[in-house]
Design a protein around this motif. Structure first.
Motif, PDB file in Angstrom:
ATOM      1  N   GLN A 351       1.042  -1.882   0.107  1.00  0.00           N
ATOM      2  CA  GLN A 351       0.209   0.048   0.397  1.00  0.00           C
ATOM      3  C   GLN A 351       0.878   0.987  -0.329  1.00  0.00           C
ATOM      4  O   GLN A 351       0.516   1.849  -1.542  1.00  0.00           O
ATOM      5  CB  GLN A 351      -0.899  -0.568   1.355  1.00  0.00           C
ATOM      6  CG  GLN A 351      -2.307   1.138   1.493  1.00  0.00           C
ATOM      7  CD  GLN A 351      -2.933   1.179   0.089  1.00  0.00           C
ATOM      8  OE1 GLN A 351      -3.406   0.728  -0.815  1.00  0.00           O
ATOM      9  NE2 GLN A 351      -3.162   1.942  -0.308  1.00  0.00           N
ATOM     10  N   ALA A 352       1.442   1.771   0.744  1.00  0.00           N
ATOM     11  CA  ALA A 352       3.231   2.409   1.197  1.00  0.00           C
ATOM     12  C   ALA A 352       3.795   2.306  -0.470  1.00  0.00           C
ATOM     13  O   ALA A 352       3.406   3.720  -0.865  1.00  0.00           O
ATOM     14  CB  ALA A 352       4.503   2.674   1.699  1.00  0.00           C
ATOM     15  N   ILE A 353       4.025   1.385  -1.144  1.00  0.00           N
ATOM     16  CA  ILE A 353       4.432   1.667  -2.061  1.00  0.00           C
ATOM     17  C   ILE A 353       3.532   2.103  -3.824  1.00  0.00           C
ATOM     18  O   ILE A 353       3.673   3.271  -4.714  1.00  0.00           O
ATOM     19  CB  ILE A 353       4.790   0.537  -3.262  1.00  0.00           C
ATOM     20  CG1 ILE A 353       6.122   0.349  -2.465  1.00  0.00           C
ATOM     21  CG2 ILE A 353       5.127   0.440  -4.177  1.00  0.00           C
ATOM     22  CD1 ILE A 353       6.126  -1.063  -2.489  1.00  0.00           C
ATOM     23  N   LEU A 354       2.423   1.446  -3.655  1.00  0.00           N
ATOM     24  CA  LEU A 354       1.292   2.121  -4.396  1.00  0.00           C
ATOM     25  C   LEU A 354       0.919   4.161  -3.684  1.00  0.00           C
ATOM     26  O   LEU A 354       0.616   4.936  -4.801  1.00  0.00           O
ATOM     27  CB  LEU A 354      -0.365   1.385  -3.953  1.00  0.00           C
ATOM     28  CG  LEU A 354      -1.163   2.631  -5.172  1.00  0.00           C
ATOM     29  CD1 LEU A 354      -1.213   2.172  -6.178  1.00  0.00           C
ATOM     30  CD2 LEU A 354      -2.371   1.063  -4.370  1.00  0.00           C
ATOM     31  N   ASP A 355       0.023   4.188  -2.901  1.00  0.00           N
ATOM     32  CA  ASP A 355       0.606   5.915  -2.405  1.00  0.00           C
ATOM     33  C   ASP A 355       1.916   6.377  -2.177  1.00  0.00           C
ATOM     34  O   ASP A 355       1.425   7.628  -2.861  1.00  0.00           O
ATOM     35  CB  ASP A 355       0.517   5.721  -0.241  1.00  0.00           C
ATOM     36  CG  ASP A 355      -0.554   5.015  -0.272  1.00  0.00           C
ATOM     37  OD1 ASP A 355      -1.813   4.967  -0.481  1.00  0.00           O
ATOM     38  OD2 ASP A 355      -0.706   4.815   0.987  1.00  0.00           O
ATOM     39  N   PHE A 356       3.146   6.192  -2.446  1.00  0.00           N
ATOM     40  CA  PHE A 356       3.860   6.946  -3.105  1.00  0.00           C
ATOM     41  C   PHE A 356       4.266   6.563  -4.600  1.00  0.00           C
ATOM     42  O   PHE A 356       5.808   7.922  -5.101  1.00  0.00           O
ATOM     43  CB  PHE A 356       5.137   6.632  -2.014  1.00  0.00           C
ATOM     44  CG  PHE A 356       5.473   7.026  -0.965  1.00  0.00           C
ATOM     45  CD1 PHE A 356       4.886   8.318  -0.065  1.00  0.00           C
ATOM     46  CD2 PHE A 356       4.968   5.825   0.138  1.00  0.00           C
ATOM     47  CE1 PHE A 356       4.750   8.095   1.473  1.00  0.00           C
ATOM     48  CE2 PHE A 356       5.298   6.086   1.736  1.00  0.00           C
ATOM     49  CZ  PHE A 356       5.304   7.295   2.068  1.00  0.00           C
ATOM     50  N   ASN A 357       3.204   6.059  -4.776  1.00  0.00           N
ATOM     51  CA  ASN A 357       3.536   6.502  -6.150  1.00  0.00           C
ATOM     52  C   ASN A 357       5.111   5.243  -7.055  1.00  0.00           C
ATOM     53  O   ASN A 357       5.933   5.970  -7.493  1.00  0.00           O
ATOM     54  CB  ASN A 357       3.324   7.601  -7.315  1.00  0.00           C
ATOM     55  CG  ASN A 357       3.383   7.164  -8.890  1.00  0.00           C
ATOM     56  OD1 ASN A 357       2.712   5.925  -8.938  1.00  0.00           O
ATOM     57  ND2 ASN A 357       3.135   8.113  -9.405  1.00  0.00           N
ATOM     58  N   LEU A 358       5.803   4.617  -6.331  1.00  0.00           N
ATOM     59  CA  LEU A 358       7.361   3.717  -6.477  1.00  0.00           C
ATOM     60  C   LEU A 358       6.710   3.464  -7.349  1.00  0.00           C
ATOM     61  O   LEU A 358       6.533   2.260  -7.596  1.00  0.00           O
ATOM     62  CB  LEU A 358       7.533   3.331  -5.599  1.00  0.00           C
ATOM     63  CG  LEU A 358       7.888   4.295  -4.346  1.00  0.00           C
ATOM     64  CD1 LEU A 358       8.413   3.954  -2.808  1.00  0.00           C
ATOM     65  CD2 LEU A 358       8.837   5.641  -4.829  1.00  0.00           C
ATOM     66  N   LYS A 359       7.869   3.268  -8.917  1.00  0.00           N
ATOM     67  CA  LYS A 359       7.669   2.239 -10.096  1.00  0.00           C
ATOM     68  C   LYS A 359       9.228   1.148  -9.643  1.00  0.00           C
ATOM     69  O   LYS A 359       9.528   0.386 -10.667  1.00  0.00           O
ATOM     70  CB  LYS A 359       7.450   2.654 -11.116  1.00  0.00           C
ATOM     71  CG  LYS A 359       6.667   4.146 -11.109  1.00  0.00           C
ATOM     72  CD  LYS A 359       5.199   3.243 -11.260  1.00  0.00           C
ATOM     73  CE  LYS A 359       3.431   4.013 -11.499  1.00  0.00           C
ATOM     74  NZ  LYS A 359       2.881   3.006 -10.866  1.00  0.00           N
ATOM     75  N   TYR A 360       9.521   1.584  -8.920  1.00  0.00           N
ATOM     76  CA  TYR A 360      11.077   0.860  -8.897  1.00  0.00           C
ATOM     77  C   TYR A 360      11.146  -0.425  -8.455  1.00  0.00           C
ATOM     78  O   TYR A 360      10.583  -0.627  -7.519  1.00  0.00           O
ATOM     79  CB  TYR A 360      12.160   1.731  -9.006  1.00  0.00           C
ATOM     80  CG  TYR A 360      11.651   3.016  -8.183  1.00  0.00           C
ATOM     81  CD1 TYR A 360      12.709   1.599  -6.158  1.00  0.00           C
ATOM     82  CD2 TYR A 360      11.906   4.027  -7.781  1.00  0.00           C
ATOM     83  CE1 TYR A 360      12.634   2.785  -5.447  1.00  0.00           C
ATOM     84  CE2 TYR A 360      12.045   4.224  -6.781  1.00  0.00           C
ATOM     85  CZ  TYR A 360      12.116   4.222  -5.518  1.00  0.00           C
ATOM     86  OH  TYR A 360      11.913   4.390  -4.101  1.00  0.00           O
ATOM     87  N   PRO A 361      11.883  -1.747  -8.516  1.00  0.00           N
ATOM     88  CA  PRO A 361      11.384  -2.696  -7.773  1.00  0.00           C
ATOM     89  C   PRO A 361      11.975  -2.595  -6.053  1.00  0.00           C
ATOM     90  O   PRO A 361      12.991  -1.077  -5.891  1.00  0.00           O
ATOM     91  CB  PRO A 361      13.095  -3.960  -8.473  1.00  0.00           C
ATOM     92  CG  PRO A 361      13.108  -2.816  -9.814  1.00  0.00           C
ATOM     93  CD  PRO A 361      12.876  -1.729  -9.960  1.00  0.00           C
TER      94      PRO A 361
END
Length: 574
Positions: A351-361
């Motif tokens: 969810q945090a990765i989605l919230d921060f819009n992180l696209k890298y591995p």
């Protein structure tokens, strides 16, 4: 040149008086033990092995490292285990029998005599000593090492190094013979041969362990720093006009600041090899990756955790670099090493990765395996790795974004056919906080000034003192304190004297939601992003933005908890 070789020989002899000889003396003394025929010949083997090893590795170690692509310390570690093994032989008689059988095989078709066995054992110890010893460098040896580093080894350099090592070996040989004579002439020593042998074995093993942890190098440096004049005069005999003229002909690139320092300080510092990513956690945005498979790419390793505001503030820069350079050879890998238990949950990280819009591995590192492999200590921390897998630059904490991007560009330019023309336009970075990160569980709580003693893992009523010092923290009402967080009961309050522009708090609801009122100087004002007219609704385990002041300053924060459901972890500031 003959006189230069003679001076190198003399310099080697007087080296025995320098502080740099001290770490290997236990090994030299241990090699003198024993009364059998094979023991009597061992010192000669030690000397022969030392002369050969020191001469060879002084001249060619740099070239070997370049050719086989291994760190110099790998060879050093082999020597450490050999020395430790010989200590075990002295300590445990069964090991001695096994070693003698091995040496008999090594002698091939030669007669299997005790003399032969002792000589081979001594040579092996001597070969190890040549790798382990780092002498205090005078002008002559400094000049030779400078040639070796550049790969320009001449016949003159060989004879100078050989003369130096022979000069060093002579007093070393004398120490071993003197030790043997002492053992033979003192009755008490003669009658306690077995105990002394075991004592030497322990001494040899202890020395190997110390060298394994680089204690020998640290010891040399400490001695030279505490007693800066100890051994300083030993290189004076080399410091005359004739020698200097001869050295200029040999090599004119001597760093005078290195004279008298341990030899390892002159050896080239190759960039450290990047440790491999230790898999085991879930991967996001990618299949599992390894650095070995990414050879030929530029890799940025970013250690972070999603509730850390310092990490969050670096994410826009990482997103920008990913978009600019992902098609030019850059790979960014986020290593999510959690600070709090709830950050270990895969769904929370997703969810945090989605919230921060992180696209890298990104990979989870819940057991801190990769963190430990890098010997990391910080959130956030970035390691910039070149196409060959070496760490070329590191940055800990926030800031230095322009410098970091320039490093990325320079590393990308080392790739074939890479034309990097992007301009560097990172937003200006500034933090106004003077109050440090403040943890609220008893494990790391600081500056807690409520007069009551903290009751661990149980309910306790606390009170607020009359005065609250700078950066001090106080609880009021009924609280449950655990190691990592605190749980206030309904109506309880928290007070904090802070200096910053923004205030953030990591919170987690025990049930679905909880509510917290936020006061600044006893008023509902200066609302942060998660602060709606003075009330923060806690809906998930994350960092909440409580306060955003128009300008940095010192204020009193008061939190009032409307229910029993809130877990509070740590304050950070901006």
């Amino acid at each position: 040149m003959i006189l230069l070789i003679l001076f190198a020989f003399i310099a080697g002899i007087v080296t025995i008086l320098s502080p740099c000889i001290l770490p290997i003396l236990p090994i030299v003394l241990s090699s003198s033990f024993g009364n059998s025929q094979k023991d009597k010949i061992r010192p000669l083997g030690v000397v022969l092995g030392f002369v050969a090893s020191f001469t060879f590795f002084t001249l060619f170690l740099t070239t070997i490292i370049r050719l086989i692509d291994i760190p110099a310390d790998t060879l050093r570690l082999v020597s450490v285990f050999i020395v430790g093994g010989f200590g075990a032989v002295l300590l445990i008689p069964k090991f001695q029998v096994i070693l003698e059988q091995l040496f008999s095989k090594l002698t091939g078709l030669a007669p299997r005599t005790e003399t032969k066995s002792g000589l081979v054992g001594g040579v092996i110890v001597g070969l190890s000593l040549g790798l382990l010893w780092t002498p205090c460098v005078g002008p002559i040896l400094a000049s030779v090492i400078s040639l070796a580093i550049t790969g320009t080894v001449t016949l003159n350099a060989f004879f100078i190094t050989l003369a130096y090592s022979i000069g060093t070996a002579i007093p070393m040989f004398g120490i071993m013979l003197g030790g043997r004579n002492l053992l033979q002439k003192v009755p008490w020593l003669t009658t306690n041969t077995s105990k002394i042998q075991k004592a030497f074995g322990v001494l040899m093993i202890a020395t190997a362990v110390a060298i394994f942890f680089n204690a020998d190098r640290k010891f040399q440096t400490i001695v030279l720093n505490v007693f800066p004049k100890y051994g300083a005069g030993l290189t004076k005999l080399e410091d005359n006009k004739f020698i200097q003229d001869q050295l200029r002909k040999l090599n004119n690139k001597i760093d005078k600041d290195k004279i008298g320092r341990p030899m390892n300080e002159l050896m080239p510092d190759k960039y450290p090899k990047a440790p491999e990513i230790i898999t085991g956690g879930a991967w996001f945005n990618s299949q599992p990756l390894t650095l070995s498979a990414l050879k030929g790419k530029v890799v940025v390793i970013d250690f972070w955790t999603y509730s850390c505001i310092n990490c969050q503030r670096t994410l826009p820069y990482l997103r920008n670099w990913w978009e600019k350079y992902k098609d030019k050879g850059l790979v960014i890998i986020g290593i999510h090493s959690p600070e709090f238990e709830f950050e270990k949950e895969e769904k929370n990280v997703a969810q945090a990765i989605l919230d921060f819009n992180l696209k890298y591995p990104i990979v989870q590192d819940n057991n801190f395996a990769t963190w430990k492999a890098y010997n990391n200590r910080y959130w956030p921390a970035k390691y910039f790795i070149d196409k060959d897998g070496y760490i070329r630059y590191t940055h800990f904490g926030e800031g230095a974004y322009d410098e970091s991007e320039r490093v990325i560009q320079e590393l990308l330019k080392e790739l074939e056919n890479r034309d990097i023309t992007e301009s560097i336009e990172n937003p200006k970075y500034q933090v106004y906080a003077n109050t440090p990160e403040t943890y609220l569980g008893y494990g790391r709580i600081r500056n807690f000034v409520s007069p009551e003693r903290i009751f661990k893992d149980g309910m306790q009523i606390y009170s607020k003192p009359k005065n609250l010092a700078n950066d001090a923290l106080a609880y009021e009402g009924e609280w449950m304190l655990t190691e990592n967080y605190s749980n206030p009961q309904a109506g309880s309050k928290l007070y904090l004297n802070f200096e910053a522009k923004e205030v953030y708090l990591v919170m987690n609801p025990k049930e679905k939601t909880s509510k917290v009122k936020v006061y600044v100087d006893d008023k509902l004002q200066y609302f942060g992003e998660d602060n709606k007219e003075g009330v923060v609704t806690v809906e998930g385990d994350r960092l909440y933005k409580l306060i955003k002041l128009p300008a940095p300053g010192r204020h009193i924060l008061k939190l009032e908890f409307e229910d029993n459901n809130t877990e509070v972890y740590a304050f950070t500031f901006g």
